[in-house]
Design an enzyme around this catalytic site. Structure first.
Site, mmCIF file in Angstrom:
data_model
loop_
_atom_site.group_PDB
_atom_site.id
_atom_site.type_symbol
_atom_site.label_atom_id
_atom_site.label_comp_id
_atom_site.label_asym_id
_atom_site.label_seq_id
_atom_site.Cartn_x
_atom_site.Cartn_y
_atom_site.Cartn_z
ATOM 1 N N GLY A 39 -8.639 -23.435 1.685
ATOM 2 C CA GLY A 39 -8.492 -21.983 1.545
ATOM 3 C C GLY A 39 -8.340 -21.526 0.101
ATOM 4 N N LYS A 194 5.727 17.209 2.285
ATOM 5 C CA LYS A 194 6.128 16.260 3.320
ATOM 6 C C LYS A 194 7.360 15.508 2.862
ATOM 7 C CE LYS A 194 3.547 12.284 1.574
ATOM 8 N NZ LYS A 194 2.494 11.309 1.732
HETATM 9 C C1 R5P Z 1 0.534 9.635 -1.283
HETATM 10 O O1 R5P Z 1 1.232 9.975 -2.233
HETATM 11 C C2 R5P Z 1 -0.948 9.447 -1.401
HETATM 12 O O2 R5P Z 1 -1.547 10.379 -2.224
HETATM 13 C C3 R5P Z 1 -1.581 9.463 -0.028
HETATM 14 O O3 R5P Z 1 -1.426 10.738 0.547
HETATM 15 C C4 R5P Z 1 -0.941 8.435 0.884
HETATM 16 O O4 R5P Z 1 -0.803 7.218 0.214
HETATM 17 C C5 R5P Z 1 -1.769 8.240 2.112
HETATM 18 O O5 R5P Z 1 -1.149 7.279 2.920
HETATM 19 P P1 R5P Z 1 -1.145 7.437 4.478
HETATM 20 O O6 R5P Z 1 -2.561 7.663 4.891
HETATM 21 O O7 R5P Z 1 -0.594 6.130 4.957
HETATM 22 O O8 R5P Z 1 -0.245 8.583 4.844
#
Ligand code: R5P
Length: 317
Positions: A39, A194
Protein backbone atom coordinates in the site's frame (compact mmCIF):
# COMPACT_ATOMS: atom_id res chain seq x y z
CA UNK A 1 9.78 28.92 -25.41
CA UNK A 2 9.85 25.22 -26.18
CA UNK A 3 7.71 22.94 -24.07
CA UNK A 4 10.84 21.17 -22.85
CA UNK A 5 11.45 23.86 -20.23
CA UNK A 6 8.50 22.64 -18.17
CA UNK A 7 6.73 19.41 -17.40
CA UNK A 8 3.26 18.55 -16.11
CA UNK A 9 2.97 15.69 -13.65
CA UNK A 10 -0.24 14.49 -12.03
CA UNK A 11 -1.01 12.47 -8.95
CA UNK A 12 -3.96 10.09 -8.81
CA UNK A 13 -6.44 12.58 -7.40
CA UNK A 14 -7.83 14.20 -10.59
CA UNK A 15 -5.86 12.99 -13.64
CA UNK A 16 -8.78 13.98 -15.92
CA UNK A 17 -8.38 17.63 -14.93
CA UNK A 18 -4.61 17.36 -15.45
CA UNK A 19 -5.19 15.84 -18.91
CA UNK A 20 -7.50 18.72 -19.86
CA UNK A 21 -4.85 21.22 -18.76
CA UNK A 22 -2.25 19.32 -20.78
CA UNK A 23 -4.46 19.41 -23.87
CA UNK A 24 -4.85 23.18 -23.63
CA UNK A 25 -1.09 23.61 -23.17
CA UNK A 26 -0.40 21.01 -25.89
CA UNK A 27 1.81 19.13 -23.44
CA UNK A 28 1.83 15.54 -22.36
CA UNK A 29 0.89 14.82 -18.75
CA UNK A 30 2.65 12.05 -16.87
CA UNK A 31 1.42 10.20 -13.77
CA UNK A 32 4.49 8.77 -12.07
CA UNK A 33 2.63 7.02 -9.26
CA UNK A 34 1.85 3.41 -8.48
CA UNK A 35 1.57 1.44 -5.23
CA UNK A 36 3.77 -1.16 -3.62
CA UNK A 37 2.03 -4.36 -2.57
CA UNK A 38 1.83 -3.18 1.05
CA UNK A 39 0.00 0.00 0.00
CA UNK A 40 2.98 2.36 0.19
CA UNK A 41 3.15 4.91 -2.63
CA UNK A 42 5.77 4.42 -5.30
CA UNK A 43 6.93 7.37 -7.42
CA UNK A 44 9.15 6.96 -10.46
CA UNK A 45 9.46 9.94 -12.80
CA UNK A 46 10.87 8.81 -16.12
CA UNK A 47 11.54 12.09 -18.04
CA UNK A 48 14.64 14.15 -17.26
CA UNK A 49 13.78 17.03 -14.88
CA UNK A 50 17.15 18.78 -14.68
CA UNK A 51 16.64 22.58 -14.80
CA UNK A 52 12.97 22.22 -15.79
CA UNK A 53 9.93 23.79 -14.13
CA UNK A 54 7.86 20.97 -12.70
CA UNK A 55 4.12 21.47 -12.19
CA UNK A 56 2.58 18.87 -9.88
CA UNK A 57 -1.20 18.83 -10.41
CA UNK A 58 -2.95 17.31 -7.43
CA UNK A 59 -6.09 18.40 -5.60
CA UNK A 60 -5.68 17.03 -2.08
CA UNK A 61 -9.24 15.75 -1.89
CA UNK A 62 -10.51 12.44 -0.45
CA UNK A 63 -8.59 10.32 0.50
CA UNK A 64 -6.82 13.47 1.61
CA UNK A 65 -3.85 11.93 3.42
CA UNK A 66 -2.96 9.65 0.50
CA UNK A 67 -3.20 12.53 -1.94
CA UNK A 68 -1.02 14.79 0.21
CA UNK A 69 1.53 12.00 0.49
CA UNK A 70 1.57 11.50 -3.31
CA UNK A 71 2.28 15.20 -3.67
CA UNK A 72 5.03 15.16 -1.05
CA UNK A 73 6.76 12.17 -2.68
CA UNK A 74 6.50 13.64 -6.21
CA UNK A 75 8.04 16.88 -4.91
CA UNK A 76 10.83 15.00 -3.15
CA UNK A 77 11.59 13.05 -6.33
CA UNK A 78 11.58 16.24 -8.44
CA UNK A 79 13.84 18.07 -5.99
CA UNK A 80 16.38 15.24 -5.94
CA UNK A 81 16.23 15.17 -9.77
CA UNK A 82 17.44 18.82 -9.90
CA UNK A 83 14.23 20.49 -11.09
CA UNK A 84 14.63 24.24 -11.50
CA UNK A 85 11.34 25.03 -9.73
CA UNK A 86 8.60 22.83 -8.30
CA UNK A 87 5.08 24.23 -8.37
CA UNK A 88 2.22 22.48 -6.63
CA UNK A 89 -1.06 23.07 -8.45
CA UNK A 90 -3.61 22.24 -5.75
CA UNK A 91 -7.06 23.27 -7.03
CA UNK A 92 -8.65 21.93 -3.82
CA UNK A 93 -6.44 22.17 -0.73
CA UNK A 94 -7.35 19.52 1.85
CA UNK A 95 -7.40 20.66 5.52
CA UNK A 96 -7.93 24.27 4.36
CA UNK A 97 -10.80 24.93 6.76
CA UNK A 98 -8.65 24.13 9.80
CA UNK A 99 -6.95 27.48 9.43
CA UNK A 100 -7.07 28.82 13.00
CA UNK A 101 -7.21 27.68 16.59
CA UNK A 102 -10.95 27.46 17.22
CA UNK A 103 -10.33 26.11 20.70
CA UNK A 104 -7.44 25.17 22.95
CA UNK A 105 -5.06 22.36 22.10
CA UNK A 106 -6.02 21.88 18.46
CA UNK A 107 -3.62 22.09 15.50
CA UNK A 108 -3.73 24.62 12.68
CA UNK A 109 -3.80 21.76 10.23
CA UNK A 110 -3.83 23.91 7.08
CA UNK A 111 -0.58 25.53 8.20
CA UNK A 112 0.94 22.15 9.13
CA UNK A 113 0.12 20.82 5.64
CA UNK A 114 1.55 23.83 3.80
CA UNK A 115 4.78 23.54 5.84
CA UNK A 116 4.97 19.85 5.00
CA UNK A 117 4.65 20.65 1.29
CA UNK A 118 7.34 23.32 1.42
CA UNK A 119 9.66 21.01 3.37
CA UNK A 120 9.27 18.40 0.64
CA UNK A 121 10.77 20.81 -1.89
CA UNK A 122 7.79 22.73 -3.30
CA UNK A 123 8.72 26.31 -4.30
CA UNK A 124 5.27 27.74 -5.05
CA UNK A 125 1.65 26.84 -4.41
CA UNK A 126 -1.25 27.54 -6.78
CA UNK A 127 -4.77 27.10 -5.41
CA UNK A 128 -8.34 28.05 -6.29
CA UNK A 129 -10.63 29.75 -3.75
CA UNK A 130 -8.62 28.82 -0.68
CA UNK A 131 -10.92 29.06 2.34
CA UNK A 132 -8.95 31.89 3.92
CA UNK A 133 -6.43 33.86 1.91
CA UNK A 134 -4.41 34.54 5.07
CA UNK A 135 -3.13 30.98 4.63
CA UNK A 136 -0.74 32.41 2.04
CA UNK A 137 1.13 33.92 4.99
CA UNK A 138 1.76 30.51 6.57
CA UNK A 139 4.74 30.01 4.26
CA UNK A 140 7.47 32.31 2.96
CA UNK A 141 7.23 30.97 -0.60
CA UNK A 142 4.86 32.48 -3.18
CA UNK A 143 1.25 31.28 -3.03
CA UNK A 144 -1.06 32.28 -5.91
CA UNK A 145 -4.75 31.87 -5.18
CA UNK A 146 -7.13 32.03 -8.14
CA UNK A 147 -10.89 32.57 -8.07
CA UNK A 148 -13.31 30.10 -9.62
CA UNK A 149 -15.47 33.07 -10.61
CA UNK A 150 -13.27 33.22 -13.74
CA UNK A 151 -14.67 29.80 -14.76
CA UNK A 152 -18.18 30.12 -13.36
CA UNK A 153 -19.11 33.59 -14.58
CA UNK A 154 -19.85 32.76 -18.25
CA UNK A 155 -22.42 30.09 -17.35
CA UNK A 156 -23.90 32.15 -14.50
CA UNK A 157 -24.27 35.19 -16.77
CA UNK A 158 -26.02 33.07 -19.35
CA UNK A 159 -28.40 31.43 -16.90
CA UNK A 160 -29.17 34.41 -14.66
CA UNK A 161 -29.23 37.44 -16.91
CA UNK A 162 -31.16 39.79 -14.60
CA UNK A 163 -33.00 40.71 -11.41
CA UNK A 164 -31.66 38.27 -8.87
CA UNK A 165 -30.15 38.43 -5.42
CA UNK A 166 -26.75 36.94 -4.57
CA UNK A 167 -26.67 35.41 -1.09
CA UNK A 168 -24.00 33.99 1.22
CA UNK A 169 -24.94 31.02 3.44
CA UNK A 170 -22.82 32.29 6.36
CA UNK A 171 -20.76 35.28 7.44
CA UNK A 172 -17.54 33.75 6.09
CA UNK A 173 -18.99 33.88 2.59
CA UNK A 174 -19.87 37.56 2.59
CA UNK A 175 -16.84 38.77 0.62
CA UNK A 176 -17.30 36.08 -2.01
CA UNK A 177 -21.00 36.95 -2.37
CA UNK A 178 -20.22 40.65 -2.72
CA UNK A 179 -17.68 39.78 -5.43
CA UNK A 180 -20.17 37.70 -7.39
CA UNK A 181 -22.93 40.29 -6.96
CA UNK A 182 -20.66 42.93 -8.45
CA UNK A 183 -19.49 40.78 -11.35
CA UNK A 184 -23.01 39.60 -12.16
CA UNK A 185 -24.58 43.01 -11.61
CA UNK A 186 -27.09 41.47 -9.22
CA UNK A 187 -30.08 43.41 -7.94
CA UNK A 188 -29.04 42.97 -4.31
CA UNK A 189 -27.22 40.94 -1.67
CA UNK A 190 -28.40 38.87 1.30
CA UNK A 191 -26.50 37.05 4.05
CA UNK A 192 -27.68 34.12 6.13
CA UNK A 193 -25.93 33.47 9.40
CA UNK A 194 -25.44 30.15 11.09
CA UNK A 195 -24.09 28.60 14.23
CA UNK A 196 -21.64 25.71 13.92
CA UNK A 197 -21.28 23.43 16.91
CA UNK A 198 -17.49 23.07 16.88
CA UNK A 199 -17.37 20.09 19.21
CA UNK A 200 -19.81 18.24 16.93
CA UNK A 201 -17.62 18.73 13.85
CA UNK A 202 -20.05 19.25 10.99
CA UNK A 203 -23.30 20.28 12.66
CA UNK A 204 -24.66 23.71 11.76
CA UNK A 205 -27.99 25.46 11.36
CA UNK A 206 -29.17 28.72 9.81
CA UNK A 207 -30.38 31.20 12.42
CA UNK A 208 -31.33 34.30 10.50
CA UNK A 209 -30.74 36.51 7.51
CA UNK A 210 -29.90 40.06 6.53
CA UNK A 211 -31.44 41.26 3.25
CA UNK A 212 -34.73 40.91 1.41
CA UNK A 213 -35.44 37.80 -0.66
CA UNK A 214 -39.25 37.72 -0.78
CA UNK A 215 -40.43 37.11 -4.34
CA UNK A 216 -36.82 37.11 -5.62
CA UNK A 217 -34.67 34.63 -7.51
CA UNK A 218 -31.67 33.93 -5.28
CA UNK A 219 -28.20 32.68 -6.20
CA UNK A 220 -26.41 31.29 -3.14
CA UNK A 221 -22.63 31.17 -3.48
CA UNK A 222 -20.15 29.23 -1.35
CA UNK A 223 -16.59 27.95 -1.58
CA UNK A 224 -17.13 24.36 -0.41
CA UNK A 225 -20.07 21.96 -0.42
CA UNK A 226 -19.03 19.22 1.98
CA UNK A 227 -21.87 17.62 3.96
CA UNK A 228 -24.13 20.20 2.25
CA UNK A 229 -25.50 21.14 5.68
CA UNK A 230 -24.59 24.82 5.33
CA UNK A 231 -25.96 25.33 1.84
CA UNK A 232 -29.14 23.28 2.34
CA UNK A 233 -30.02 25.02 5.62
CA UNK A 234 -29.49 28.40 3.99
CA UNK A 235 -31.43 27.48 0.83
CA UNK A 236 -34.41 26.12 2.77
CA UNK A 237 -34.35 29.16 5.05
CA UNK A 238 -34.30 31.53 2.09
CA UNK A 239 -37.15 29.66 0.43
CA UNK A 240 -39.17 29.83 3.66
CA UNK A 241 -38.60 33.59 3.64
CA UNK A 242 -40.51 33.72 0.36
CA UNK A 243 -37.80 33.55 -2.35
CA UNK A 244 -39.19 32.57 -5.76
CA UNK A 245 -36.24 30.25 -6.50
CA UNK A 246 -32.90 29.27 -4.95
CA UNK A 247 -29.92 28.23 -7.03
CA UNK A 248 -26.32 27.57 -5.95
CA UNK A 249 -22.88 28.26 -7.40
CA UNK A 250 -19.92 26.80 -5.53
CA UNK A 251 -16.28 26.02 -6.17
CA UNK A 252 -15.35 22.75 -4.47
CA UNK A 253 -17.75 19.79 -4.50
CA UNK A 254 -16.75 17.41 -1.71
CA UNK A 255 -20.27 15.93 -1.33
CA UNK A 256 -19.47 13.82 1.75
CA UNK A 257 -21.89 11.42 3.40
CA UNK A 258 -25.50 11.96 2.36
CA UNK A 259 -24.83 15.40 0.85
CA UNK A 260 -26.41 14.52 -2.52
CA UNK A 261 -29.58 13.23 -0.85
CA UNK A 262 -29.81 16.42 1.23
CA UNK A 263 -29.48 18.51 -1.93
CA UNK A 264 -32.07 16.36 -3.68
CA UNK A 265 -34.59 16.88 -0.83
CA UNK A 266 -33.87 20.61 -0.49
CA UNK A 267 -35.26 23.81 -1.94
CA UNK A 268 -32.19 24.09 -4.21
CA UNK A 269 -33.36 24.04 -7.84
CA UNK A 270 -29.94 23.66 -9.39
CA UNK A 271 -26.27 23.84 -8.49
CA UNK A 272 -23.22 24.78 -10.56
CA UNK A 273 -19.91 23.46 -9.28
CA UNK A 274 -16.37 23.12 -10.65
CA UNK A 275 -14.10 20.11 -11.13
CA UNK A 276 -11.39 21.19 -8.65
CA UNK A 277 -12.29 17.85 -7.08
CA UNK A 278 -12.85 14.94 -9.47
CA UNK A 279 -16.63 14.54 -9.66
CA UNK A 280 -17.83 11.02 -8.78
CA UNK A 281 -20.29 9.31 -11.15
CA UNK A 282 -23.27 10.08 -8.91
CA UNK A 283 -22.30 13.77 -9.01
CA UNK A 284 -21.87 13.72 -12.79
CA UNK A 285 -25.26 12.04 -13.18
CA UNK A 286 -27.09 14.23 -10.68
CA UNK A 287 -29.87 16.14 -12.41
CA UNK A 288 -29.57 19.21 -10.16
CA UNK A 289 -25.79 19.57 -10.59
CA UNK A 290 -23.82 21.02 -13.54
CA UNK A 291 -20.02 20.90 -13.62
CA UNK A 292 -17.83 23.64 -15.05
CA UNK A 293 -14.16 22.88 -15.62
CA UNK A 294 -11.35 25.01 -14.17
CA UNK A 295 -8.87 23.57 -16.70
CA UNK A 296 -8.67 26.74 -18.87
CA UNK A 297 -8.08 28.88 -15.75
CA UNK A 298 -5.30 26.62 -14.46
CA UNK A 299 -3.75 26.21 -17.90
CA UNK A 300 -3.55 29.98 -18.33
CA UNK A 301 -2.10 30.40 -14.83
CA UNK A 302 0.52 27.74 -15.57
CA UNK A 303 1.37 29.43 -18.85
CA UNK A 304 1.77 32.78 -17.10
CA UNK A 305 3.87 31.37 -14.24
CA UNK A 306 6.12 29.79 -16.84
CA UNK A 307 6.54 32.95 -18.89
CA UNK A 308 6.61 35.36 -15.97
CA UNK A 309 3.46 37.24 -17.00
CA UNK A 310 1.09 38.72 -14.44
CA UNK A 311 -1.59 36.43 -13.08
CA UNK A 312 -3.65 39.03 -11.26
CA UNK A 313 -4.08 41.21 -14.33
CA UNK A 314 -5.95 38.64 -16.41
CA UNK A 315 -7.14 35.91 -14.12
CA UNK A 316 -8.25 37.38 -10.80
CA UNK A 317 -11.78 38.66 -11.32
C1 R5P B 1 -17.69 27.25 5.81
O1 R5P B 1 -17.17 28.19 6.40
C2 R5P B 1 -17.48 27.00 4.34
O2 R5P B 1 -17.43 28.16 3.60
C3 R5P B 1 -18.56 26.08 3.82
O3 R5P B 1 -19.81 26.72 3.90
C4 R5P B 1 -18.62 24.79 4.62
O4 R5P B 1 -17.34 24.29 4.82
C5 R5P B 1 -19.46 23.77 3.91
O5 R5P B 1 -19.48 22.60 4.67
P1 R5P B 1 -20.79 21.75 4.78
O6 R5P B 1 -21.25 21.50 3.38
O7 R5P B 1 -20.34 20.51 5.48
O8 R5P B 1 -21.80 22.51 5.59
Amino acid sequence: MANEDFILLTGRSNPELAESIGKILKTEVTCPISSFSDGEIRVRIKPNLRRRIVFLIQPTSYPVNDHIMELVLMADAAKRASAAEIIAVIPYFGYQRQDRKEMSRVPISASAVSSLLINSGIDRILTIDIHSEQMEGSIKQPWDNLYASYSLLPILKKRYPKNFIVAAPDKGGVLQAVGYAKLLEAEGIAFAYKMREISLNDVSSTLGMIGEVKGKDVLLVDDIIDTAGTIVHAANFIKEKGARSVRVAATHGVFAGDALKKIEDSAIEEMVITDTIKPRDEVLNNKKISIVTVAPLLAEAIRRIRTGESISKALIL
